[in-house]
Design an enzyme around this catalytic site. Structure first.
Site, PDB file in Angstrom:
ATOM      1  N   ALA A 297       0.861  -1.171   0.000  1.00  0.00           N
ATOM      2  CA  ALA A 297       0.000   0.000   0.000  1.00  0.00           C
ATOM      3  C   ALA A 297       0.904   1.229   0.000  1.00  0.00           C
ATOM      4  O   ALA A 297       2.037   1.176   0.494  1.00  0.00           O
ATOM      5  CB  ALA A 297      -0.888  -0.020   1.229  1.00  0.00           C
TER       6      ALA A 297
ATOM      7  N   GLY B  96       0.686  -5.198   0.843  1.00  0.00           N
ATOM      8  CA  GLY B  96      -0.484  -5.308  -0.024  1.00  0.00           C
ATOM      9  C   GLY B  96      -0.180  -6.050  -1.323  1.00  0.00           C
ATOM     10  O   GLY B  96      -1.072  -6.656  -1.925  1.00  0.00           O
TER      11      GLY B  96
ATOM     12  N   GLU C 109      -0.465  -9.580  -0.568  1.00  0.00           N
ATOM     13  CA  GLU C 109      -1.902  -9.820  -0.332  1.00  0.00           C
ATOM     14  C   GLU C 109      -2.673  -9.928  -1.653  1.00  0.00           C
ATOM     15  O   GLU C 109      -3.522 -10.799  -1.811  1.00  0.00           O
ATOM     16  CB  GLU C 109      -2.472  -8.698   0.553  1.00  0.00           C
ATOM     17  CG  GLU C 109      -1.928  -8.771   1.978  1.00  0.00           C
ATOM     18  CD  GLU C 109      -2.331  -7.570   2.831  1.00  0.00           C
ATOM     19  OE1 GLU C 109      -1.988  -6.437   2.442  1.00  0.00           O
ATOM     20  OE2 GLU C 109      -2.982  -7.760   3.863  1.00  0.00           O
TER      21      GLU C 109
ATOM     22  N   GLU D  31       4.622  -4.984   7.179  1.00  0.00           N
ATOM     23  CA  GLU D  31       3.824  -3.950   7.851  1.00  0.00           C
ATOM     24  C   GLU D  31       4.271  -3.710   9.291  1.00  0.00           C
ATOM     25  O   GLU D  31       4.209  -2.586   9.794  1.00  0.00           O
ATOM     26  CB  GLU D  31       2.334  -4.346   7.842  1.00  0.00           C
ATOM     27  CG  GLU D  31       1.669  -4.261   6.479  1.00  0.00           C
ATOM     28  CD  GLU D  31       1.784  -5.527   5.642  1.00  0.00           C
ATOM     29  OE1 GLU D  31       2.632  -6.388   5.943  1.00  0.00           O
ATOM     30  OE2 GLU D  31       1.006  -5.656   4.670  1.00  0.00           O
TER      31      GLU D  31
HETATM   32  N1  DAK Z   1       4.604   3.230  -0.665  1.00  0.00           N
HETATM   33  C1  DAK Z   1       5.002   4.387  -1.211  1.00  0.00           C
HETATM   34  N2  DAK Z   1       6.140   4.550  -1.897  1.00  0.00           N
HETATM   35  C2  DAK Z   1       6.934   3.479  -2.018  1.00  0.00           C
HETATM   36  C3  DAK Z   1       6.593   2.223  -1.478  1.00  0.00           C
HETATM   37  C4  DAK Z   1       5.352   2.110  -0.785  1.00  0.00           C
HETATM   38  N3  DAK Z   1       4.911   0.953  -0.280  1.00  0.00           N
HETATM   39  N4  DAK Z   1       7.589   1.358  -1.768  1.00  0.00           N
HETATM   40  C5  DAK Z   1       8.498   2.043  -2.459  1.00  0.00           C
HETATM   41  N5  DAK Z   1       8.111   3.319  -2.618  1.00  0.00           N
HETATM   42  C6  DAK Z   1       8.823   4.392  -3.321  1.00  0.00           C
HETATM   43  C7  DAK Z   1      10.009   4.899  -2.497  1.00  0.00           C
HETATM   44  O1  DAK Z   1       9.591   5.812  -1.523  1.00  0.00           O
HETATM   45  C8  DAK Z   1      10.853   5.512  -3.588  1.00  0.00           C
HETATM   46  O2  DAK Z   1      10.318   6.767  -3.909  1.00  0.00           O
HETATM   47  P1  DAK Z   1      11.275   8.053  -4.217  1.00  0.00           P
HETATM   48  O3  DAK Z   1      12.090   8.223  -2.978  1.00  0.00           O
HETATM   49  O4  DAK Z   1      12.088   7.631  -5.394  1.00  0.00           O
HETATM   50  O5  DAK Z   1      10.320   9.156  -4.479  1.00  0.00           O
HETATM   51  C9  DAK Z   1      10.619   4.594  -4.769  1.00  0.00           C
HETATM   52  O6  DAK Z   1       9.416   3.894  -4.504  1.00  0.00           O
HETATM   53  C10 DAK Z   1      11.726   3.569  -4.963  1.00  0.00           C
HETATM   54  O7  DAK Z   1      11.899   2.908  -3.733  1.00  0.00           O
HETATM   55  P2  DAK Z   1      13.333   2.765  -2.997  1.00  0.00           P
HETATM   56  O8  DAK Z   1      14.221   3.901  -3.384  1.00  0.00           O
HETATM   57  O9  DAK Z   1      13.061   2.533  -1.550  1.00  0.00           O
HETATM   58  O10 DAK Z   1      13.883   1.437  -3.704  1.00  0.00           O
HETATM   59  P3  DAK Z   1      14.868   0.360  -3.086  1.00  0.00           P
HETATM   60  O11 DAK Z   1      15.216  -0.556  -4.203  1.00  0.00           O
HETATM   61  O12 DAK Z   1      15.981   0.998  -2.317  1.00  0.00           O
HETATM   62  O13 DAK Z   1      13.980  -0.461  -2.028  1.00  0.00           O
HETATM   63  C11 DAK Z   1      12.024  -1.606  -1.287  1.00  0.00           C
HETATM   64  C12 DAK Z   1      12.897  -1.198  -2.488  1.00  0.00           C
HETATM   65  C13 DAK Z   1      10.758  -2.287  -1.865  1.00  0.00           C
HETATM   66  C14 DAK Z   1      12.764  -2.635  -0.419  1.00  0.00           C
HETATM   67  C15 DAK Z   1      11.671  -0.354  -0.446  1.00  0.00           C
HETATM   68  O14 DAK Z   1      11.165   0.638  -1.327  1.00  0.00           O
HETATM   69  C16 DAK Z   1      10.655  -0.614   0.607  1.00  0.00           C
HETATM   70  O15 DAK Z   1      10.976  -1.164   1.682  1.00  0.00           O
HETATM   71  N6  DAK Z   1       9.404  -0.188   0.361  1.00  0.00           N
HETATM   72  C17 DAK Z   1       8.345  -0.287   1.318  1.00  0.00           C
HETATM   73  C18 DAK Z   1       7.840  -1.698   1.336  1.00  0.00           C
HETATM   74  C19 DAK Z   1       6.778  -1.870   2.382  1.00  0.00           C
HETATM   75  O16 DAK Z   1       6.956  -1.615   3.577  1.00  0.00           O
HETATM   76  N7  DAK Z   1       5.611  -2.362   1.926  1.00  0.00           N
HETATM   77  C20 DAK Z   1       4.524  -2.596   2.780  1.00  0.00           C
HETATM   78  C21 DAK Z   1       3.696  -1.343   2.802  1.00  0.00           C
HETATM   79  S1  DAK Z   1       2.454  -1.503   4.029  1.00  0.00           S
HETATM   80  C22 DAK Z   1      -4.469  -1.291   5.400  1.00  0.00           C
HETATM   81  C23 DAK Z   1      -4.497  -1.547   4.055  1.00  0.00           C
HETATM   82  C24 DAK Z   1      -3.417  -2.117   3.445  1.00  0.00           C
HETATM   83  C25 DAK Z   1      -2.300  -2.390   4.181  1.00  0.00           C
HETATM   84  C26 DAK Z   1      -2.289  -2.124   5.532  1.00  0.00           C
HETATM   85  C27 DAK Z   1      -3.391  -1.581   6.145  1.00  0.00           C
HETATM   86  N8  DAK Z   1      -5.570  -0.643   6.008  1.00  0.00           N
HETATM   87  C28 DAK Z   1      -5.854   0.646   5.516  1.00  0.00           C
HETATM   88  C29 DAK Z   1      -5.927  -0.988   7.361  1.00  0.00           C
HETATM   89  C30 DAK Z   1      -1.122  -2.816   3.523  1.00  0.00           C
HETATM   90  C31 DAK Z   1       0.017  -2.313   4.006  1.00  0.00           C
HETATM   91  C32 DAK Z   1       1.216  -2.307   3.242  1.00  0.00           C
HETATM   92  O17 DAK Z   1       1.292  -2.819   2.148  1.00  0.00           O
END
Ligand code: DAK
Length: 261
Positions: A66, A111, A114, A134
């Site tokens: 997300a 997500g 998911e 998360e």
């Molecule tokens: N959201 C927003 N931007 C994201 C992102 C994300 N999930 N993942 C990556 N990006 C963006 C980065 O901020 C970066 O943007 P700029 O800085 O260039 O503007 C760009 O994508 C490239 O990412 P990185 O520079 O970080 O690239 P790396 O290769 O160094 O790292 C990475 C890749 C995938 C390991 C890293 O980007 C990362 O850790 N990303 C976050 C992954 C993450 O934590 N995903 C889970 C998100 S939480 C709910 C509904 C749904 C959910 C929960 C609750 N309700 C509303 C209750 C679901 C939750 C999730 O999915």
């Protein structure tokens, strides 16, 4: 609706939805959910579409979760709404009468994992990474991850992934039963299309029956699930494709399935 966050294409009988926010690693926000919903409306009303593939644009990500920049500002009620919108979209995907393949070409995190789990099965690139990180953001899964992951890989493994937030490789994901097959990156699309085209040759009624019985029967006791199967079997007996498939075998020719009851 013009799409800005997804690409929707058709290749013969195969529909393809590509998440298309590569600069944000295809992270999901409400606009993405609305566009996918709209694409599913189009799929629902197009009887020629027999298979759906979900994949990510770019080489790096399927969906990296997300959109955190969206989630950070959500109030509890907005969070609940976002979660329910995502959940109902994934239920809709699961309930599509056609097979849905997740073609995971890179990061499938939060997500992203998911969404892939709401597809019928997952093919992944050797470079793909899965995980439920998360917990590292101080939140939990919102699109059904705690529920689908435990059903797919068992409670203990689901707890380990959701509690530690560690990412796993495609090979590890295959080992725990999350992913069906892993391919070299340059082979992933070709192999996914090969399976999609094979699925597209099957009868619609029997395909729908298999999906319905396995999905709906999974949460039932064995006997209730078998009753469900008997009813779906009866429907195949009533369908022209059922007659065609069995007649073709007896006449030593290939079946020509036409769909419909
Ligand atoms: N959201 C927003 N931007 C994201 C992102 C994300 N999930 N993942 C990556 N990006 C963006 C980065 O901020 C970066 O943007 P700029 O800085 O260039 O503007 C760009 O994508 C490239 O990412 P990185 O520079 O970080 O690239 P790396 O290769 O160094 O790292 C990475 C890749 C995938 C390991 C890293 O980007 C990362 O850790 N990303 C976050 C992954 C993450 O934590 N995903 C889970 C998100 S939480 C709910 C509904 C749904 C959910 C929960 C609750 N309700 C509303 C209750 C679901 C939750 C999730 O999915």
């Amino acid at each position: 609706m013009a799409y800005e966050n997804i690409i929707f294409e058709k290749d013969g009988n195969v529909a393809i939805i590509k998440f298309n926010r590569p600069k944000a690693l295809n992270a999901i926000n409400p606009d993405v959910l609305a566009e996918v919903n709209n694409a599913l409306d189009r799929i629902d009303s197009d009887p020629d579409i027999k298979v759906l593939i979900l994949t990510g644009e770019g080489e790096k990500a399927f969906v990296a979760g997300a959109d955190i920049s969206h989630m950070v500002n959500l109030s509890p009620l907005e969070g609940r709404r976002f979660s329910r919108e995502g959940q109902s979209l994934l239920f809709r995907l699961e309930k599509l009468p056609i097979p849905v393949i997740a073609c995971v070409n890179g990061f499938a995190l939060g997500g992203g994992t998911e969404i892939s789990m709401a597809c019928d099965f997952i093919y992944a690139s050797e470079t793909a990474k899965f995980g439920q990180p998360e917990i590292n953001l101080g939140i939990i899964q919102g699109f059904g991850g705690t529920q689908r992951l435990s059903r797919l890989v068992g409670k203990a493994m689901a707890k380990e992934l959701c509690m530690t937030g560690v990412l796993i490789s495609a090979a590890e994901a295959k080992e725990i039963g999350l992913v069906n097959k892993v391919f070299a990156p340059e082979k992933l699309w070709e192999e996914t299309m090969k399976t999609a085209r094979l699925l597209a040759t099957k009868g619609k009624v029997s395909m729908r029956g298999v999906k319905h019985c396995i999905d709906r029967g999974y949460d039932l006791d064995l006997m209730s699930g078998c009753y469900l199967e008997a009813d779906a079997f009866a429907l195949c007996m009533a369908s022209p494709d059922g007659k065609e498939g069995m007649s073709a075998f007896l006449e030593k020719r290939k079946p020509a399935f036409k769909g419909g009851l």
